[in-house]
Design an enzyme around this catalytic site. Structure first.
Site, mmCIF file in Angstrom:
data_model
loop_
_atom_site.group_PDB
_atom_site.id
_atom_site.type_symbol
_atom_site.label_atom_id
_atom_site.label_comp_id
_atom_site.label_asym_id
_atom_site.label_seq_id
_atom_site.Cartn_x
_atom_site.Cartn_y
_atom_site.Cartn_z
ATOM 1 N N GLY A 1 -111.847 14.093 18.776
ATOM 2 C CA GLY A 1 -113.147 14.476 19.363
ATOM 3 C C GLY A 1 -112.996 15.700 20.252
ATOM 4 N NE ARG B 1 -112.489 11.239 16.002
ATOM 5 C CZ ARG B 1 -113.713 11.261 16.503
ATOM 6 N NH1 ARG B 1 -114.753 11.190 15.704
ATOM 7 N NH2 ARG B 1 -113.910 11.357 17.797
ATOM 8 C CG ASP C 1 -104.902 7.140 22.420
ATOM 9 O OD1 ASP C 1 -105.874 7.496 21.731
ATOM 10 O OD2 ASP C 1 -104.844 6.050 23.021
ATOM 11 N N GLY C 2 -104.807 9.145 19.479
ATOM 12 C CA GLY C 2 -104.680 9.054 18.018
ATOM 13 C C GLY C 2 -103.951 10.287 17.470
ATOM 14 C CB THR D 1 -110.765 12.046 24.992
ATOM 15 O OG1 THR D 1 -111.885 11.153 24.822
ATOM 16 C CG2 THR D 1 -109.729 11.338 25.854
ATOM 17 C CB ILE D 2 -115.961 13.083 27.068
ATOM 18 C CG1 ILE D 2 -116.433 12.201 25.913
ATOM 19 C CG2 ILE D 2 -116.115 14.554 26.759
ATOM 20 C CD1 ILE D 2 -117.962 12.227 25.740
ATOM 21 C CG ASP D 3 -114.132 8.484 24.858
ATOM 22 O OD1 ASP D 3 -115.295 8.875 25.058
ATOM 23 O OD2 ASP D 3 -113.661 8.300 23.727
ATOM 24 C CG ASP E 1 -110.020 6.560 25.744
ATOM 25 O OD1 ASP E 1 -109.533 7.709 25.751
ATOM 26 O OD2 ASP E 1 -110.510 6.048 24.723
ATOM 27 N N GLY F 1 -118.118 6.907 25.656
ATOM 28 C CA GLY F 1 -116.886 6.386 26.255
ATOM 29 C C GLY F 1 -116.108 5.497 25.308
ATOM 30 N NE ARG F 2 -113.349 6.644 20.356
ATOM 31 C CZ ARG F 2 -113.784 7.093 19.184
ATOM 32 N NH1 ARG F 2 -114.112 6.246 18.242
ATOM 33 N NH2 ARG F 2 -113.886 8.385 18.946
ATOM 34 C CB ALA G 1 -127.317 3.699 38.178
ATOM 35 C CG HIS H 1 -122.524 13.661 19.463
ATOM 36 N ND1 HIS H 1 -123.124 12.538 18.939
ATOM 37 C CD2 HIS H 1 -121.226 13.633 19.064
ATOM 38 C CE1 HIS H 1 -122.225 11.867 18.236
ATOM 39 N NE2 HIS H 1 -121.076 12.500 18.291
ATOM 40 C CD GLN I 1 -122.944 10.946 26.973
ATOM 41 O OE1 GLN I 1 -122.376 10.205 27.743
ATOM 42 N NE2 GLN I 1 -123.449 10.506 25.837
HETATM 43 O O1 F6P Z 1 -114.092 9.957 21.701
HETATM 44 C C1 F6P Z 1 -115.138 10.806 22.049
HETATM 45 C C2 F6P Z 1 -116.447 10.257 21.551
HETATM 46 O O2 F6P Z 1 -117.484 11.147 21.916
HETATM 47 C C3 F6P Z 1 -116.786 8.827 22.019
HETATM 48 O O3 F6P Z 1 -117.266 8.788 23.339
HETATM 49 C C4 F6P Z 1 -117.799 8.401 20.992
HETATM 50 O O4 F6P Z 1 -117.843 7.014 20.863
HETATM 51 C C5 F6P Z 1 -117.270 9.048 19.745
HETATM 52 O O5 F6P Z 1 -116.428 10.139 20.148
HETATM 53 C C6 F6P Z 1 -118.320 9.592 18.822
HETATM 54 O O6 F6P Z 1 -117.691 9.958 17.661
HETATM 55 P P1 F6P Z 1 -118.333 10.967 16.624
HETATM 56 O O7 F6P Z 1 -118.377 12.322 17.286
HETATM 57 O O8 F6P Z 1 -117.416 10.930 15.471
HETATM 58 O O9 F6P Z 1 -119.709 10.471 16.349
#
Ligand code: F6P
Length: 322
Positions: A12, A73, A104-105, A127-129, A131, A172-173, A188, A252, A254
């Site tokens: 991503g 990917r 990490d993938g 990664t924005i996540d 994680d 954030g997956r 919030a 997206h 984000q």
């Molecule tokens: O890992 C980054 C991310 O934006 C996650 O937050 C989200 O779940 C996923 O990728 C979305 O994947 P794609 O861009 O393949 O729809």
């Protein structure tokens, strides 16, 4: 000794990838290496979409979101025959080192490549996540948080004008970091993340009390996509709390945007550290930032572990889950 170092982005996309690529190219050149650029991530390695890097190719990219090298990917990279093809491409160009900016993938894929063909690599977490285990920070997170903040500030304007509740689903997956940090920084009333058990009864009682006694006229809820609760929560606020509720899935948006100052500076720190780690003989190190210190960890410590959100941050957000 001079090395051919290929620089690529994978998985991503995230803001901060471009400054990392630019800095890696310039710093590797300064240190007497021959940098190359791989376009289209792992697929580009297989297809041989690799060119010698030049100052011109990385100029004017610092402020741009996403990745000018593009990303993918690739399932093919799981296949040894395709990996062999990638190795032959590198050999032909005299490339014997890799820097990968990704998640990490992507690190695991390059570690397999290292096991197969002995090409050392250095990983830059992006990664924005947020994680990735072993590092408190991944490139792109601050830019994504600012995107979310800007959106939630706008949503608050309409929520408060119309006395409505808004549920905002953020990415954030499986990780709640973006939701948690956004909920705290945007004020919030509700935050649901996979890491915290929620209790709708307690939440409901609190909100009803605030509406009846404390003049609450609108509600903002931030929900991590990993909880899969956004739809349900919206209906619950509508039906159980009795406040008209709307759902906004940020999606997206984000992932885009010009990298913030923090993402640019972090990119420079990680990119120089990656070149230095390769020069120091590291073969599969991932750059990390932990407790205010930069360093690197072996891939096993990163890919084999689960990222854990700072418990102090979790404690701050716990009341927002009921
Ligand atoms: O890992 C980054 C991310 O934006 C996650 O937050 C989200 O779940 C996923 O990728 C979305 O994947 P794609 O861009 O393949 O729809």
């Amino acid at each position: 000794m001079s090395h051919g170092i290929a620089i690529m982005t994978s998985g991503g996309d995230s803001a901060g990838m471009n400054p990392a690529v630019k800095c890696a190219v310039e710093y590797a050149t300064q240190k007497g290496h021959r940098p190359f650029l791989v376009y289209d991530g792992l697929r580009g390695l297989i297809d041989g979409n690799i060119v010698p890097a030049s100052r011109e190719l990385v100029s004017g990219i610092l402020h741009r979101g996403g990745t000018v090298l593009r990303s993918s990917r690739s399932k093919e990279f799981f296949d040894i025959d395709y990996r062999r093809k990638a190795f032959e491409n590198l050999k032909t160009l005299g490339i014997d080192r890799l820097i990968v900016v990704g998640g990490d993938g992507s690190f695991r894929a390059l570690n397999q490549f290292y096991a197969d063909f002995g090409v050392p690599f250095a990983g830059i977490p992006a990664t924005i996540d947020n994680d990735i285990a072993g590092t408190d920070y991944c490139l792109g997170v601050d830019t994504a948080l600012n995107m979310i903040r800007q959106s939630v500030d706008s949503i608050r304007d309409t929520a408060s004008s119309f006395s409505r509740a808004f549920v905002v689903e953020v990415m954030g997956r499986h990780c709640g970091y973006l939701a948690l940090t956004s909920a705290l920084s945007c004020g919030a009333e509700i935050c649901l993340v996979p890491e915290i058990e929620y209790n709708l009864d307690t939440l409901g009682a609190r909100l009803k009390h605030e509406i009846a006694n404390e003049g609450r006229r609108y509600v903002l809820a931030i929900v991590a996509e990993g909880t899969k609760m956004a739809d349900y929560l919206t209906r619950w606020i509508n039906d159980s709390i009795g406040m008209e509720a709307r759902l906004t899935v940020l999606g997206h948006v984000q992932r885009g945007g010009s990298p913030t100052v923090l993402d640019r500076i972090m990119a420079y720190k990680f990119a120089t550290a990656a070149v230095d780690a390769l020069d120091a003989g590291q073969t599969n190190a991932i750059m990390v930032y932990r407790d205010g210190t930069y360093g690197h960890l072996p891939i096993q410590a990163v890919a084999g572990a689960k990222y854990k959100i700072d418990p102090a941050l979790l404690r701050l957000a716990r009341p927002l889950a009921g």
